[in-house]
Design a protein around this motif. Structure first.
Motif, PDB file in Angstrom:
ATOM      1  N   VAL A 488     -21.244  36.056  92.344  1.00  0.00           N
ATOM      2  CA  VAL A 488     -20.526  36.479  93.547  1.00  0.00           C
ATOM      3  C   VAL A 488     -21.503  36.657  94.702  1.00  0.00           C
ATOM      4  O   VAL A 488     -21.262  36.189  95.820  1.00  0.00           O
ATOM      5  N   VAL A 489     -22.626  37.330  94.439  1.00  0.00           N
ATOM      6  CA  VAL A 489     -23.611  37.548  95.500  1.00  0.00           C
ATOM      7  C   VAL A 489     -24.134  36.212  96.006  1.00  0.00           C
ATOM      8  O   VAL A 489     -24.326  36.013  97.220  1.00  0.00           O
ATOM      9  N   ARG A 490     -24.359  35.259  95.079  1.00  0.00           N
ATOM     10  CA  ARG A 490     -24.848  33.942  95.504  1.00  0.00           C
ATOM     11  C   ARG A 490     -23.818  33.245  96.385  1.00  0.00           C
ATOM     12  O   ARG A 490     -24.175  32.627  97.400  1.00  0.00           O
ATOM     13  N   ARG A 491     -22.542  33.366  96.019  1.00  0.00           N
ATOM     14  CA  ARG A 491     -21.509  32.685  96.805  1.00  0.00           C
ATOM     15  C   ARG A 491     -21.406  33.304  98.199  1.00  0.00           C
ATOM     16  O   ARG A 491     -21.312  32.592  99.204  1.00  0.00           O
ATOM     17  N   VAL A 492     -21.432  34.633  98.277  1.00  0.00           N
ATOM     18  CA  VAL A 492     -21.380  35.297  99.584  1.00  0.00           C
ATOM     19  C   VAL A 492     -22.631  34.966 100.380  1.00  0.00           C
ATOM     20  O   VAL A 492     -22.584  34.744 101.603  1.00  0.00           O
ATOM     21  N   TYR A 512     -30.498  34.806 103.298  1.00  0.00           N
ATOM     22  CA  TYR A 512     -29.795  35.064 102.042  1.00  0.00           C
ATOM     23  C   TYR A 512     -29.440  36.547 101.977  1.00  0.00           C
ATOM     24  O   TYR A 512     -29.891  37.362 102.799  1.00  0.00           O
ATOM     25  N   LEU A 513     -28.631  36.890 100.942  1.00  0.00           N
ATOM     26  CA  LEU A 513     -28.325  38.281 100.646  1.00  0.00           C
ATOM     27  C   LEU A 513     -29.046  38.665  99.371  1.00  0.00           C
ATOM     28  O   LEU A 513     -28.984  37.945  98.366  1.00  0.00           O
ATOM     29  N   ALA A 514     -29.705  39.803  99.408  1.00  0.00           N
ATOM     30  CA  ALA A 514     -30.357  40.300  98.200  1.00  0.00           C
ATOM     31  C   ALA A 514     -29.295  40.835  97.239  1.00  0.00           C
ATOM     32  O   ALA A 514     -28.121  40.969  97.582  1.00  0.00           O
ATOM     33  N   GLU A 515     -29.727  41.171  96.014  1.00  0.00           N
ATOM     34  CA  GLU A 515     -28.783  41.683  95.023  1.00  0.00           C
ATOM     35  C   GLU A 515     -28.126  42.979  95.479  1.00  0.00           C
ATOM     36  O   GLU A 515     -27.005  43.281  95.088  1.00  0.00           O
ATOM     37  N   PRO A 519     -28.877  41.781 104.016  1.00  0.00           N
ATOM     38  CA  PRO A 519     -29.064  40.440 104.578  1.00  0.00           C
ATOM     39  C   PRO A 519     -30.504  40.208 105.022  1.00  0.00           C
ATOM     40  O   PRO A 519     -31.141  41.092 105.612  1.00  0.00           O
ATOM     41  N   TYR A 520     -30.994  38.998 104.723  1.00  0.00           N
ATOM     42  CA  TYR A 520     -32.345  38.596 105.117  1.00  0.00           C
ATOM     43  C   TYR A 520     -32.263  37.350 105.992  1.00  0.00           C
ATOM     44  O   TYR A 520     -31.355  36.516 105.818  1.00  0.00           O
ATOM     45  N   VAL A 521     -33.195  37.225 106.927  1.00  0.00           N
ATOM     46  CA  VAL A 521     -33.374  36.031 107.746  1.00  0.00           C
ATOM     47  C   VAL A 521     -34.875  35.808 107.904  1.00  0.00           C
ATOM     48  O   VAL A 521     -35.626  36.770 108.173  1.00  0.00           O
ATOM     49  N   ARG A 522     -35.284  34.552 107.740  1.00  0.00           N
ATOM     50  CA  ARG A 522     -36.709  34.199 107.800  1.00  0.00           C
ATOM     51  C   ARG A 522     -37.526  35.007 106.786  1.00  0.00           C
ATOM     52  O   ARG A 522     -38.674  35.369 107.011  1.00  0.00           O
ATOM     53  N   GLY A 523     -36.866  35.326 105.658  1.00  0.00           N
ATOM     54  CA  GLY A 523     -37.539  36.067 104.600  1.00  0.00           C
ATOM     55  C   GLY A 523     -37.722  37.533 104.871  1.00  0.00           C
ATOM     56  O   GLY A 523     -38.326  38.247 104.067  1.00  0.00           O
ATOM     57  N   GLU A 524     -37.210  38.048 106.003  1.00  0.00           N
ATOM     58  CA  GLU A 524     -37.355  39.450 106.382  1.00  0.00           C
ATOM     59  C   GLU A 524     -35.979  40.126 106.407  1.00  0.00           C
ATOM     60  O   GLU A 524     -34.965  39.482 106.699  1.00  0.00           O
ATOM     61  N   PRO A 525     -35.935  41.420 106.079  1.00  0.00           N
ATOM     62  CA  PRO A 525     -34.645  42.124 106.157  1.00  0.00           C
ATOM     63  C   PRO A 525     -34.123  42.158 107.591  1.00  0.00           C
ATOM     64  O   PRO A 525     -34.881  42.036 108.557  1.00  0.00           O
ATOM     65  N   TYR A 526     -32.818  42.329 107.724  1.00  0.00           N
ATOM     66  CA  TYR A 526     -32.170  42.258 109.041  1.00  0.00           C
ATOM     67  C   TYR A 526     -32.714  43.290 110.013  1.00  0.00           C
ATOM     68  O   TYR A 526     -32.634  43.119 111.235  1.00  0.00           O
ATOM     69  N   THR A 527     -33.275  44.386 109.509  1.00  0.00           N
ATOM     70  CA  THR A 527     -33.747  45.455 110.395  1.00  0.00           C
ATOM     71  C   THR A 527     -34.926  45.024 111.246  1.00  0.00           C
ATOM     72  O   THR A 527     -35.232  45.670 112.262  1.00  0.00           O
ATOM     73  N   THR A 528     -35.614  43.929 110.864  1.00  0.00           N
ATOM     74  CA  THR A 528     -36.762  43.472 111.656  1.00  0.00           C
ATOM     75  C   THR A 528     -36.343  42.540 112.785  1.00  0.00           C
ATOM     76  O   THR A 528     -37.175  42.197 113.637  1.00  0.00           O
ATOM     77  N   ALA A 529     -35.086  42.107 112.818  1.00  0.00           N
ATOM     78  CA  ALA A 529     -34.619  41.182 113.851  1.00  0.00           C
ATOM     79  C   ALA A 529     -34.406  41.919 115.173  1.00  0.00           C
ATOM     80  O   ALA A 529     -34.335  43.157 115.229  1.00  0.00           O
ATOM     81  N   SER A 530     -34.293  41.150 116.264  1.00  0.00           N
ATOM     82  CA  SER A 530     -34.010  41.734 117.571  1.00  0.00           C
ATOM     83  C   SER A 530     -32.586  42.265 117.600  1.00  0.00           C
ATOM     84  O   SER A 530     -31.780  42.008 116.689  1.00  0.00           O
ATOM     85  N   SER A 531     -32.246  43.016 118.670  1.00  0.00           N
ATOM     86  CA  SER A 531     -30.897  43.588 118.750  1.00  0.00           C
ATOM     87  C   SER A 531     -29.835  42.494 118.776  1.00  0.00           C
ATOM     88  O   SER A 531     -28.806  42.601 118.112  1.00  0.00           O
TER      89      SER A 531
END
Length: 636
Positions: A488-492, A512-515, A519-531
């Motif tokens: 399920v996590v892989r499909r989401v 991708y989404l971790a277990e 959410p991750y983007v560029r291998g980093e968690p979403y909290t590191t992205a810009s607003s």
């Protein structure tokens, strides 16, 4: 088609009730079905977010918006929804947050609605709570979450927990607490809610069994209530629905015929008495003359009643001035007492210390002459009125007699023509009363029959739900039915990555989404992205959950509320950001028209792109000269 089903909840209409008017928002398509995509557009501070928050309030939120324009205007809120395909109304009081919601079957403005049933808000796990009712239409009634804590090892699933996947408020869009990481218990509950929605939680079969027992108990109670209602209908001998509808229509036709007959009768009566037009005109003239004579007589009598006390007042003034003048002649000037009040005086006093009357000779001749003149004028006017009134009274009496004779002449001339119509009018009136009574009996009978039919439909729905739950229980033990959580996590996760790619997320890589669903983007968690990046990531995460749950026929309610998807995007009219916004709406429209048929999304947005114009259900201007001003459109 996949997704085309009635399970879950759909938003149809929202009505805010005021003292003297209501404020409505309509989420329906022209065919009376819930619109797939509804966009609330307009300037900020016009009530778009307030609409979403009132929808959430009617679905059990603890509090409602308290803006200055809301508090004095709105007294209660009603949300019209579809629960498993049937229309219901959820009502809550506004002011102090209510601890109850009232639910009844039917639609807004629908006559003969079912009686209201009170549902408590807390505890959420109570069988009679609003949460239990809403969860039952998502096939999640009776589900418990395992918190693995010493104080609360088990926690009943609440519909408020499920709303985390149904409502994305503005403050979560660009924050760093998307999964409630700052509150460990809430973070754990969110993960378990996702597991429950996708039917991969550990106690799946146990929950299905608990749900079956609850539905069986409700079904038994509903059948008992149905038998009692059926016996009542039989004792009333109301007949079948078809008979009652035919009887009601016949009564309506009879009432319409009576109205036509009465209009025709009035026309014939006027035609038959047209010859007395001259007599009626004479009667009108006599009546006007009698009224004028009575008015004139009343005017003179009123003047006389007012003048007599006034004449007495002036007569008293003449007496006083005369007495004062006589006193001045009788008493010696400079005497040791005041001529007016008799108080003791001394030689140096110019005025009486008691009454302030001048000491010494006083000339009151001017005042005395003025008072005598006015008294004489009043006396003459009163004498004229007394001479005039008897004649006016006689004239008024003659005018009244003339009016009475003219009325008698009209009656004598028209009685032979009017009398035949009176009996006919009485007969029409009797027909109308009988038809009205029949219509009322038919309407009362239809209400009883409709109530019985609603109970029967409710029993059928519970039987269908029970059968579906039993089928689900039978299939729950097989490996094919129980999806693996990792799958399920892989499909989401795949859907999340695809949505970001469709949004053209810049430099998209390793998304991708971790277990734990982070959410991750560029291998980093979403909290590191810009607003702005966090806004797109959050939208993609929420949409991936919603779309995957809908396409896999999971236990999601089937609607999604999005607040301000352009937050932190499109600053200073950036062209690429504008295209990103268009891609967001294009994605929503394409999915709802394809795999998402039957689902519902509501978006509150300041300025949706022109490509979404067809989906805008209301556009608030915040300008008094360009309505609608806002949700509360009479408070500028």
């Amino acid at each position: 088609m996949i997704g085309l089903r009635s399970q879950g909840i759909r938003i149809r209409r929202l009505r805010l009730h005021g003292d003297d008017r209501d404020y409505d928002v309509d989420f329906r398509a022209p065919d009376d079905t819930p619109r797939p995509l509804s966009v609330l557009a307009g300037a900020f501070s016009t009530g778009k977010t307030t609409i979403l928050e009132f929808v959430d309030y009617c679905l059990g939120a603890n509090d409602h918006p308290r803006h200055p324009e809301i508090t004095p205007k709105v007294k209660s809120a009603t949300l019209e929804v579809e629960l498993s395909g049937s229309p219901y109304l959820i009502e809550r009081a506004v002011g102090e947050p209510s601890m109850f919601a009232y639910v009844r079957a039917g639609r807004l403005d629908e006559p003969g609605a079912a009686p209201r049933v009170r549902h408590t808000l807390r505890p959420a796990g109570h069988p009679g709570s609003l949460s239990s009712l809403l969860l039952s239409h998502c096939k999640l009634q009776g589900v418990h979450l395992s918190l693995d804590t010493a104080t609360e090892p088990h926690d009943p699933l609440s519909f408020r927990d499920l709303m985390w996947l149904c409502f994305l408020p503005n403050e979560r869009l660009d924050g760093k607490d998307l999964l409630f990481e700052s509150v460990p218990i809430k973070h754990l509950k969110l993960r378990q809610v996702v597991d429950v929605v996708f039917d991969v939680h550990d106690d799946h079969t146990v929950e299905i069994g608990r749900r079956i027992r609850a539905v069986e108990a409700e079904l038994a109670a509903a059948r008992t209530a149905y038998r009692a209602a059926e016996q009542l209908v039989e004792e009333q001998h109301v007949g079948s629905r078809l008979d009652l509808e035919a009887l009601e229509q016949s009564a309506k036709d009879e009432l319409a015929a009576c109205a036509q007959s009465l209009a025709a009768l009035d026309a014939r009566a006027r035609a038959a008495t047209a010859f007395a037009a001259e007599l009626r005109e004479r009667h009108r003239d006599a009546a006007r003359a009698a009224l004028a004579a009575a008015d004139e007589l009343r005017d003179r009598e009123t003047q006389l009643q007012r003048m007599i006390p006034l004449r007495g007042s002036y007569a008293d003034d003449v007496s006083k001035w005369t007495m004062l003048a006589e006193a001045d002649r009788l008493f010696e000037t400079g005497a040791g007492a005041c001529a007016s009040c008799g108080a003791a005086l001394v030689a140096s006093d110019e005025r009486c210390p008691a009454c302030r009357f001048p000491v010494g000779p006083v000339d009151v001749s001017a005042e005395l002459r003025s008072a005598k003149t006015r008294l004489a004028e009043l006396t003459r006017h009163i004498e004229e009125l007394e001479r005039e009134i008897p004649g006016l009274r006689a004239a008024a009496s003659r005018a009244q007699d003339a009016e009475s004779r003219a009325a008698a002449e009209v009656d004598a001339a028209t009685s032979h023509a009017v009398t035949p119509f009176l009996a006919e009018r009485d007969a029409i009136a009797r027909r109308r009363e009988e038809a009205a009574a029949v219509r009322q009996r038919a309407a009362d009978g239809l209400r009883l029959v409709q109530s019985l039919e609603r109970r029967a439909n409710g029993i059928l729905q519970m039987m269908d739900q029970l059968e579906a739950d039993r089928d689900e229980l039978g299939a729950a033990g097989t490996q094919a039915r129980r999806a693996d959580r990792s799958a399920v996590v892989r499909r989401v996760s795949e859907r999340y990555r695809a949505i970001l790619a469709e949004f053209r997320y810049p430099k998209l890589a390793d998304a991708y989404l971790a277990e734990d669903l982070t959410p991750y983007v560029r291998g980093e968690p979403y909290t590191t992205a810009s607003s702005g990046g966090r806004v797109l990531i959050t939208l993609a995460w929420q949409l991936a959950m919603f779309e995957t749950a809908w396409e896999t026929r999971s236990s999601h309610p089937g609607f999604l509320l999005l607040d301000s998807p352009q937050k932190n995007l499109g600053a200073l009219g950036d062209l690429e950001d504008g295209r990103t916004i268009e891609r967001i709406y294009s994605h929503l429209e394409a999915w709802l028209a394809g795999r998402g048929v039957g689902a519902q999304i509501v978006v509150a947005d300041n300025a949706p792109p022109p490509t979404a114009a067809a989906d805008v259900i209301v556009r608030y201007s915040r300008r008094p000269d360009q309505p609608p001003y806002g949700l509360i459109d009479d408070d500028f």
